[in-house]
Design a protein around this motif. Structure first.
Motif, PDB file in Angstrom:
ATOM      1  N   GLY A  47       0.478  -1.160   0.322  1.00  0.00           N
ATOM      2  CA  GLY A  47       0.068   0.510   0.323  1.00  0.00           C
ATOM      3  C   GLY A  47       0.924   1.439  -0.215  1.00  0.00           C
ATOM      4  N   LYS A  48       0.310   2.080  -0.964  1.00  0.00           N
ATOM      5  CA  LYS A  48       1.147   3.617  -0.516  1.00  0.00           C
ATOM      6  C   LYS A  48       1.195   3.783   0.838  1.00  0.00           C
ATOM      7  CE  LYS A  48      -1.026   4.902  -5.298  1.00  0.00           C
ATOM      8  NZ  LYS A  48      -1.446   6.324  -5.304  1.00  0.00           N
ATOM      9  N   GLU A  49       0.955   4.218   1.715  1.00  0.00           N
ATOM     10  CA  GLU A  49       1.759   4.599   2.877  1.00  0.00           C
ATOM     11  C   GLU A  49       2.453   3.493   3.727  1.00  0.00           C
ATOM     12  OE1 GLU A  49      -2.249   1.884   3.305  1.00  0.00           O
ATOM     13  OE2 GLU A  49      -1.469   3.662   1.768  1.00  0.00           O
ATOM     14  N   HIS A  50       2.489   2.607   3.081  1.00  0.00           N
ATOM     15  CA  HIS A  50       3.898   1.846   3.796  1.00  0.00           C
ATOM     16  C   HIS A  50       5.075   1.527   3.063  1.00  0.00           C
ATOM     17  CE1 HIS A  50       0.887   0.712   7.063  1.00  0.00           C
ATOM     18  NE2 HIS A  50      -0.368   0.855   6.277  1.00  0.00           N
ATOM     19  N   ARG A  51       5.162   1.810   2.003  1.00  0.00           N
ATOM     20  CA  ARG A  51       5.897   1.344   0.430  1.00  0.00           C
ATOM     21  C   ARG A  51       6.676   2.959   1.407  1.00  0.00           C
ATOM     22  NH1 ARG A  51       2.539   2.643  -4.771  1.00  0.00           N
ATOM     23  NH2 ARG A  51       1.349   0.803  -4.525  1.00  0.00           N
ATOM     24  N   GLY A  52       8.646   2.024   0.970  1.00  0.00           N
ATOM     25  CA  GLY A  52       9.810   2.360   1.944  1.00  0.00           C
ATOM     26  C   GLY A  52      10.372   2.102   3.236  1.00  0.00           C
ATOM     27  N   ARG A  53       9.149   1.397   3.354  1.00  0.00           N
ATOM     28  CA  ARG A  53       8.810   1.271   5.299  1.00  0.00           C
ATOM     29  C   ARG A  53       9.485  -0.670   5.276  1.00  0.00           C
ATOM     30  NH1 ARG A  53       4.560   3.822   7.381  1.00  0.00           N
ATOM     31  NH2 ARG A  53       5.248   3.462   9.411  1.00  0.00           N
ATOM     32  N   GLY A  54       9.850  -1.321   4.886  1.00  0.00           N
ATOM     33  CA  GLY A  54      10.113  -2.511   5.290  1.00  0.00           C
ATOM     34  C   GLY A  54       9.134  -3.659   4.645  1.00  0.00           C
ATOM     35  N   VAL A  55       8.529  -3.538   4.464  1.00  0.00           N
ATOM     36  CA  VAL A  55       7.464  -4.129   4.310  1.00  0.00           C
ATOM     37  C   VAL A  55       7.208  -5.520   3.379  1.00  0.00           C
ATOM     38  CG1 VAL A  55       4.657  -4.588   3.558  1.00  0.00           C
ATOM     39  CG2 VAL A  55       5.080  -2.743   4.732  1.00  0.00           C
ATOM     40  N   ALA A  56       7.957  -4.817   2.278  1.00  0.00           N
ATOM     41  CA  ALA A  56       8.421  -6.337   1.352  1.00  0.00           C
ATOM     42  C   ALA A  56       9.563  -7.240   1.779  1.00  0.00           C
ATOM     43  CB  ALA A  56       8.861  -5.562  -0.254  1.00  0.00           C
ATOM     44  N   ARG A  57      10.514  -6.046   2.469  1.00  0.00           N
ATOM     45  CA  ARG A  57      11.663  -7.350   2.627  1.00  0.00           C
ATOM     46  C   ARG A  57      10.904  -7.797   3.651  1.00  0.00           C
ATOM     47  NH1 ARG A  57      17.370  -7.996   3.318  1.00  0.00           N
ATOM     48  NH2 ARG A  57      17.167  -9.926   4.856  1.00  0.00           N
ATOM     49  N   ALA A  58      10.430  -8.039   5.069  1.00  0.00           N
ATOM     50  CA  ALA A  58       9.193  -8.325   5.381  1.00  0.00           C
ATOM     51  C   ALA A  58       8.540  -9.463   5.234  1.00  0.00           C
ATOM     52  CB  ALA A  58       8.466  -7.825   6.772  1.00  0.00           C
ATOM     53  N   LEU A  59       8.193  -9.273   3.929  1.00  0.00           N
ATOM     54  CA  LEU A  59       7.454 -10.547   3.175  1.00  0.00           C
ATOM     55  C   LEU A  59       8.323 -11.211   2.786  1.00  0.00           C
ATOM     56  CD1 LEU A  59       4.301  -7.924   1.428  1.00  0.00           C
ATOM     57  CD2 LEU A  59       4.467  -9.971   2.719  1.00  0.00           C
ATOM     58  N   LEU A  60       9.144 -10.625   2.182  1.00  0.00           N
ATOM     59  CA  LEU A  60      10.357 -11.659   1.154  1.00  0.00           C
ATOM     60  C   LEU A  60      10.181 -12.780   2.177  1.00  0.00           C
ATOM     61  CD1 LEU A  60      12.147 -12.895  -1.515  1.00  0.00           C
ATOM     62  CD2 LEU A  60      13.441 -10.999  -0.603  1.00  0.00           C
ATOM     63  N   ASP A  61      11.239 -11.751   2.938  1.00  0.00           N
ATOM     64  CA  ASP A  61      11.731 -13.145   4.486  1.00  0.00           C
ATOM     65  C   ASP A  61      10.677 -14.481   4.949  1.00  0.00           C
ATOM     66  OD1 ASP A  61      14.132 -11.839   4.758  1.00  0.00           O
ATOM     67  OD2 ASP A  61      13.434 -10.884   6.478  1.00  0.00           O
ATOM     68  N   ALA A  62       9.543 -13.569   5.123  1.00  0.00           N
ATOM     69  CA  ALA A  62       8.177 -14.684   5.979  1.00  0.00           C
ATOM     70  C   ALA A  62       8.195 -15.394   4.177  1.00  0.00           C
ATOM     71  CB  ALA A  62       7.443 -13.579   5.940  1.00  0.00           C
ATOM     72  N   ALA A  63       8.386 -15.132   3.023  1.00  0.00           N
ATOM     73  CA  ALA A  63       8.272 -16.163   2.076  1.00  0.00           C
ATOM     74  C   ALA A  63       9.313 -17.046   1.826  1.00  0.00           C
ATOM     75  CB  ALA A  63       8.084 -15.542   0.861  1.00  0.00           C
ATOM     76  N   VAL A  64      10.155 -16.981   2.309  1.00  0.00           N
ATOM     77  CA  VAL A  64      11.710 -17.647   2.381  1.00  0.00           C
ATOM     78  C   VAL A  64      11.337 -18.607   3.713  1.00  0.00           C
ATOM     79  CG1 VAL A  64      14.178 -18.382   3.197  1.00  0.00           C
ATOM     80  CG2 VAL A  64      13.245 -16.243   2.338  1.00  0.00           C
ATOM     81  N   ALA A  65      10.603 -18.414   4.787  1.00  0.00           N
ATOM     82  CA  ALA A  65      10.867 -19.426   5.577  1.00  0.00           C
ATOM     83  C   ALA A  65       9.326 -20.778   5.435  1.00  0.00           C
ATOM     84  CB  ALA A  65      10.069 -18.268   6.953  1.00  0.00           C
ATOM     85  N   ARG A  66       8.057 -19.814   4.829  1.00  0.00           N
ATOM     86  CA  ARG A  66       7.600 -20.293   4.998  1.00  0.00           C
ATOM     87  C   ARG A  66       7.399 -21.657   3.547  1.00  0.00           C
ATOM     88  NH1 ARG A  66       2.585 -22.602   6.094  1.00  0.00           N
ATOM     89  NH2 ARG A  66       1.162 -22.533   4.468  1.00  0.00           N
ATOM     90  N   ALA A  67       8.386 -21.632   2.510  1.00  0.00           N
ATOM     91  CA  ALA A  67       8.706 -22.326   1.455  1.00  0.00           C
ATOM     92  C   ALA A  67       9.633 -23.115   1.874  1.00  0.00           C
ATOM     93  CB  ALA A  67       9.712 -21.259   0.014  1.00  0.00           C
ATOM     94  N   ALA A  68      10.201 -22.964   2.512  1.00  0.00           N
ATOM     95  CA  ALA A  68      11.528 -23.880   3.864  1.00  0.00           C
ATOM     96  C   ALA A  68      10.095 -24.552   4.766  1.00  0.00           C
ATOM     97  CB  ALA A  68      11.911 -23.406   4.705  1.00  0.00           C
ATOM     98  N   GLU A  69       9.830 -24.356   5.188  1.00  0.00           N
ATOM     99  CA  GLU A  69       8.286 -24.969   5.571  1.00  0.00           C
ATOM    100  C   GLU A  69       7.468 -26.457   5.234  1.00  0.00           C
ATOM    101  OE1 GLU A  69       4.963 -23.204   7.930  1.00  0.00           O
ATOM    102  OE2 GLU A  69       6.302 -22.515   8.870  1.00  0.00           O
ATOM    103  N   ALA A  70       7.481 -25.633   3.962  1.00  0.00           N
ATOM    104  CA  ALA A  70       6.867 -25.909   3.105  1.00  0.00           C
ATOM    105  C   ALA A  70       7.340 -27.502   2.278  1.00  0.00           C
ATOM    106  CB  ALA A  70       5.842 -25.441   2.197  1.00  0.00           C
ATOM    107  N   GLY A  71       8.679 -27.195   2.593  1.00  0.00           N
ATOM    108  CA  GLY A  71       9.510 -28.658   1.887  1.00  0.00           C
ATOM    109  C   GLY A  71       9.905 -28.150   0.558  1.00  0.00           C
TER     110      GLY A  71
END
Length: 188
Positions: free
Chosen positions: A113-137
């Motif tokens: 969302g526009k009001e959240h850009r440049g505040r680390g949201v994409a990086r938090a999502l990317l880190d969570a995606a790494v963890a989620r993919a690893a957890e799923a095998g």
């Protein structure tokens, strides 16, 4: 600022609708761009794309993650097994040697969302995606960021090379002559 990230499921559908708003994210896509061939995507229009994502979410399939700031939806990333993203196989510059391997996951799209850009949201999502993919095998996670973000506009929805490399991804293989989109990979 605290960012929480959760897998999208039927209980979070209303949050995803709120985040994407009336425009459906980018141009009524509802994050179906990577999942559908052009002909079907263009024939659908925004409402049919919304319904297609709704149906995917409600099947229980792994379709993505939603980030929250202060309890409100702030960002999204599409992530799941690569075979669920038909456009990857059809894109010459990205076409994998093993397109049907479900152990390889993709992150083809972000929406913050526009009001959240440049505040680390994409990086938090990317880190969570790494963890989620690893957890799923998953054994590998791929992203398809823009190499030259200047003037990229909506093409930035795939993220930037810097975002991915800062999270431990490497740029791999032959890259498109355009220099716009590259393949990044991280072994899990």
């Amino acid at each position: 600022m605290t960012i929480e990230v959760h897998p999208v499921d039927a209980s979070r559908w209303a949050d995803l609708e709120e985040l994407f708003g009336g425009s459906g994210g980018y141009d009524g896509c509802w994050c179906m761009f990577w999942r559908l061939p052009n002909k079907e995507l263009n024939a659908n229009g925004p409402e049919a794309n919304r319904q297609a994502l709704h149906d995917l979410v409600h099947t229980g399939a792994q379709v993505g993650l939603v980030a929250y700031v202060g309890g409100a939806p702030a960002g999204w990333c599409s992530t799941g097994p690569r075979p669920g993203y038909a456009r990857i196989e059809r894109t010459k510059a990205l076409k994998p040697d093993d397109p049907t391997d479900p152990r390889i996951w993709s992150i083809p799209c972000f929406y913050v969302g526009k009001e959240h850009r440049g505040r680390g949201v994409a990086r938090a999502l990317l880190d969570a995606a790494v963890a989620r993919a690893a957890e799923a095998g998953a054994t590998m996670l791929e992203g398809y960021p823009v190499a030259n973000p200047k003037g990229a506009g909506a093409a930035l929805s795939t993220g930037t090379v810097d975002l991915f490399t800062a999270a431990g991804f490497t740029v791999g293989g032959d890259q498109p002559a355009s220099g716009r989109r590259v393949v990044t990979r991280r072994a899990l």
